[in-house]
Design a protein around this motif. Structure first.
Motif, PDB file in Angstrom:
ATOM      1  N   PRO A  30      20.449  61.320  30.920  1.00 10.74           N
ATOM      2  CA  PRO A  30      21.383  61.121  32.038  1.00 10.74           C
ATOM      3  C   PRO A  30      22.107  62.414  32.398  1.00 10.74           C
ATOM      4  CG  PRO A  30      22.401  60.392  30.004  1.00 10.74           C
ATOM      5  CD  PRO A  30      20.996  60.795  29.651  1.00 10.74           C
ATOM      6  N   ALA A  31      22.736  62.430  33.562  1.00  7.52           N
ATOM      7  CA  ALA A  31      23.587  63.547  33.937  1.00  7.52           C
ATOM      8  C   ALA A  31      24.808  63.574  33.025  1.00  7.52           C
ATOM      9  CB  ALA A  31      24.012  63.413  35.398  1.00  7.52           C
ATOM     10  N   LEU A  32      25.200  64.766  32.609  1.00  7.31           N
ATOM     11  CA  LEU A  32      26.338  64.953  31.718  1.00  7.31           C
ATOM     12  C   LEU A  32      27.335  65.905  32.377  1.00  7.31           C
ATOM     13  CD1 LEU A  32      24.329  65.485  28.400  1.00  7.31           C
ATOM     14  CD2 LEU A  32      25.352  63.347  29.221  1.00  7.31           C
ATOM     15  N   LEU A  33      28.548  65.936  31.857  1.00  4.76           N
ATOM     16  CA  LEU A  33      29.585  66.798  32.410  1.00  4.76           C
ATOM     17  C   LEU A  33      30.070  67.786  31.355  1.00  4.76           C
ATOM     18  CD1 LEU A  33      31.404  67.171  35.028  1.00  4.76           C
ATOM     19  CD2 LEU A  33      33.170  65.979  33.695  1.00  4.76           C
ATOM     20  N   LEU A  34      30.122  69.066  31.735  1.00 10.04           N
ATOM     21  CA  LEU A  34      30.710  70.109  30.912  1.00 10.04           C
ATOM     22  C   LEU A  34      32.123  70.396  31.399  1.00 10.04           C
ATOM     23  CD1 LEU A  34      27.758  72.655  30.792  1.00 10.04           C
ATOM     24  CD2 LEU A  34      28.781  71.605  28.766  1.00 10.04           C
ATOM     25  N   THR A  35      33.059  70.563  30.468  1.00 10.36           N
ATOM     26  CA  THR A  35      34.425  70.940  30.831  1.00 10.36           C
ATOM     27  C   THR A  35      34.900  72.069  29.929  1.00 10.36           C
ATOM     28  OG1 THR A  35      35.372  69.266  29.343  1.00 10.36           O
ATOM     29  CG2 THR A  35      35.058  68.631  31.661  1.00 10.36           C
ATOM     30  N   GLY A  36      35.807  72.875  30.454  1.00 10.29           N
ATOM     31  CA  GLY A  36      36.401  73.952  29.671  1.00 10.29           C
ATOM     32  C   GLY A  36      37.864  74.085  30.019  1.00 10.29           C
ATOM     33  N   GLY A  37      38.626  74.679  29.103  1.00 11.70           N
ATOM     34  CA  GLY A  37      40.052  74.772  29.378  1.00 11.70           C
ATOM     35  C   GLY A  37      40.797  75.726  28.477  1.00 11.70           C
ATOM     36  N   LEU A  38      42.101  75.591  28.539  1.00 16.13           N
ATOM     37  CA  LEU A  38      43.024  76.489  27.845  1.00 16.13           C
ATOM     38  C   LEU A  38      42.899  76.400  26.324  1.00 16.13           C
ATOM     39  CD1 LEU A  38      45.395  78.487  28.012  1.00 16.13           C
ATOM     40  CD2 LEU A  38      46.933  76.528  28.304  1.00 16.13           C
ATOM     41  N   ASP A  39      42.362  75.279  25.806  1.00 17.94           N
ATOM     42  CA  ASP A  39      42.257  75.117  24.348  1.00 17.94           C
ATOM     43  C   ASP A  39      41.072  75.877  23.748  1.00 17.94           C
ATOM     44  OD1 ASP A  39      40.087  73.588  25.104  1.00 17.94           O
ATOM     45  OD2 ASP A  39      40.797  71.719  24.212  1.00 17.94           O
ATOM     46  N   THR A  41      37.901  75.619  24.173  1.00 19.67           N
ATOM     47  CA  THR A  41      36.665  74.889  23.895  1.00 19.67           C
ATOM     48  C   THR A  41      35.931  74.525  25.188  1.00 19.67           C
ATOM     49  OG1 THR A  41      37.625  72.650  23.980  1.00 19.67           O
ATOM     50  CG2 THR A  41      37.744  73.829  21.866  1.00 19.67           C
ATOM     51  N   VAL A  42      34.631  74.276  25.007  1.00 17.39           N
ATOM     52  CA  VAL A  42      33.795  73.664  26.037  1.00 17.39           C
ATOM     53  C   VAL A  42      33.341  72.317  25.486  1.00 17.39           C
ATOM     54  CG1 VAL A  42      31.624  73.807  27.323  1.00 17.39           C
ATOM     55  CG2 VAL A  42      32.999  75.873  26.953  1.00 17.39           C
ATOM     56  N   ARG A  43      33.496  71.272  26.284  1.00 21.83           N
ATOM     57  CA  ARG A  43      33.122  69.944  25.809  1.00 21.83           C
ATOM     58  C   ARG A  43      32.073  69.330  26.733  1.00 21.83           C
ATOM     59  NH1 ARG A  43      38.482  67.647  22.664  1.00 21.83           N
ATOM     60  NH2 ARG A  43      39.220  69.703  22.051  1.00 21.83           N
ATOM     61  N   LEU A  44      31.178  68.560  26.120  1.00 20.67           N
ATOM     62  CA  LEU A  44      30.091  67.900  26.834  1.00 20.67           C
ATOM     63  C   LEU A  44      30.335  66.402  26.809  1.00 20.67           C
ATOM     64  CD1 LEU A  44      27.257  68.265  28.199  1.00 20.67           C
ATOM     65  CD2 LEU A  44      26.278  67.867  25.928  1.00 20.67           C
ATOM     66  N   TRP A  45      30.317  65.777  28.003  1.00 19.60           N
ATOM     67  CA  TRP A  45      30.692  64.370  28.139  1.00 19.60           C
ATOM     68  C   TRP A  45      29.574  63.536  28.725  1.00 19.60           C
ATOM     69  CZ3 TRP A  45      35.566  63.233  26.349  1.00 19.60           C
ATOM     70  CH2 TRP A  45      36.441  64.313  26.193  1.00 19.60           C
ATOM     71  N   ASP A  46      29.466  62.312  28.229  1.00 18.74           N
ATOM     72  CA  ASP A  46      28.636  61.280  28.853  1.00 18.74           C
ATOM     73  C   ASP A  46      29.561  60.469  29.761  1.00 18.74           C
ATOM     74  OD1 ASP A  46      27.294  58.919  29.551  1.00 18.74           O
ATOM     75  OD2 ASP A  46      26.161  58.872  27.681  1.00 18.74           O
ATOM     76  N   PRO A  47      29.439  60.602  31.083  1.00 24.06           N
ATOM     77  CA  PRO A  47      30.403  59.949  31.976  1.00 24.06           C
ATOM     78  C   PRO A  47      30.255  58.433  32.042  1.00 24.06           C
ATOM     79  CG  PRO A  47      28.685  61.010  33.242  1.00 24.06           C
ATOM     80  CD  PRO A  47      28.451  61.396  31.823  1.00 24.06           C
TER      81      PRO A  47
END
Length: 323
Positions: A30-39, A41-47
């Motif tokens: 499935p399509a997944l979402l990558l996020t990144g931020g001030l902490d 880290t980069v996180r990979l999500w199953d929406p």
């Protein structure tokens, strides 16, 4: 067209979320979402399941950009630590680490054919291009001084490059600067073509139309509160969209090319009908500024339908259904 709010993930990161990008679906994956931020880290999500599949460490300062390769297998992240980390999506194994001088790595985007990674070059007043086979720096597209002025500390700082975008066929590359100008390059010739003007404050986000027919159409979001629509090849401002009460931090165009979504420091997400040239929806899921909005790939069932994700300083991710 409309956005139907779906679920949100609260406290998705330990601190502000600054960037998001989709990993396209492929076969049974499935399509997944990558996020990144001030902490850091980069996180990979199953929406669909609202679960975090990986938490990627490796940066020592906040992550300002994430982007996924067209082949789905690899992705890249850029950080205030001046490193770009290239990694395998499914395993999080590091493929390459690319280093740049301080303040010279900002927004990232892979070319449509996946052969090149572009990085907005910050204080270098350029866009840097790496090949994706050997991960070597192959070109630096430098922005010339406007009006033939000589370089100076003052003029140099104004061309701090924040954003970058490829057009659909990979011929053109655009970058947005702190001074409000947008620079357009012919990639094959590594040649600067012209400036696009109209914004008076930093251009934090750029995206080209996904349609090959409209591959010259460029959308920009700026701290001046406006979204501009340009003919990037013809050097023409086609229209300006206004409605946010503060900075436009992110802009993305729907896969069908009929709408754009924007995220703003006014804490809202807006959906804009491009034919009507107006905002048709304002969503208030977030309680702090919205740093990134990203349309997912088209649904297999209905190609005019897809998901939209937004991320915010409030540490949350919100999902919406676009149809």
């Amino acid at each position: 067209m409309k956005l139907a709010p779906l679920d949100s993930i609260q406290n998705a990161h330990e601190d502000s979320l600054w960037t998001a990008a989709w990993v396209r679906s492929d076969g049974d994956k499935p399509a997944l979402l990558l996020t990144g931020g001030l902490d850091e880290t980069v996180r990979l999500w199953d929406p669909t399941k609202l679960t975090c599949l990986h938490t990627n460490t490796g940066h020592c300062l906040g992550v300002v950009s994430v982007t996924a390769h067209p082949n789905r297998r690899i992705a890249a992240s850029a950080s205030l630590d001046s490193f770009i980390r290239v990694f395998e999506v499914d395993t999080n194994n590091t493929i390459a680490t690319l280093e740049a001088p301080p303040s010279e790595v900002w927004q990232l985007q892979f070319s449509p054919d996946g052969s090149t990674l572009a990085a907005a070059g910050g204080g270098s007043s350029s866009v840097k291009l790496w090949d994706t086979t050997q991960w070597q720096l192959v070109a630096t597209l430098s922005i010339p001084r406007q009006g033939g002025s000589q370089p100076s500390e003052k003029s140099g700082s104004k061309k701090f490059v924040l954003s970058v975008a490829w057009n659909t066929d990979g011929r053109l590359l655009a970058c947005g600067s702190v001074d409000g100008t947008i620079s357009v390059f012919d990639v094959a010739r590594a040649k600067f073509l012209h400036f696009l003007e109209g914004h008076c404050m930093p251009v934090r986000s750029l995206v080209f139309s996904p349609s090959l027919h409209d591959s010259r159409i460029l959308f920009s979001g700026s701290d001046d509160g406006h979204v501009h629509v340009y003919d990037a090849e013809g050097k023409t401002l086609l229209t300006s969209l206004s409605g946010h009460a503060s900075w436009v931090l992110s802009v993305d165009v729907s896969p069908d090319g009929a709408a754009v979504a924007t995220g703003s420091s006014d804490k809202t997400v807006k959906l804009w009908d491009l034919k009507m040239r107006t905002a048709t929806q304002t969503l208030t899921n977030h309680t702090d500024q919205v740093w990134s909005v990203a349309f997912g790939p088209p649904s297999r069932i209905d190609v005019r339908s897809c998901m939209l994700a937004s991320v915010s300083d409030d540490k949350s991710i919100s999902f919406y259904q676009y149809s």
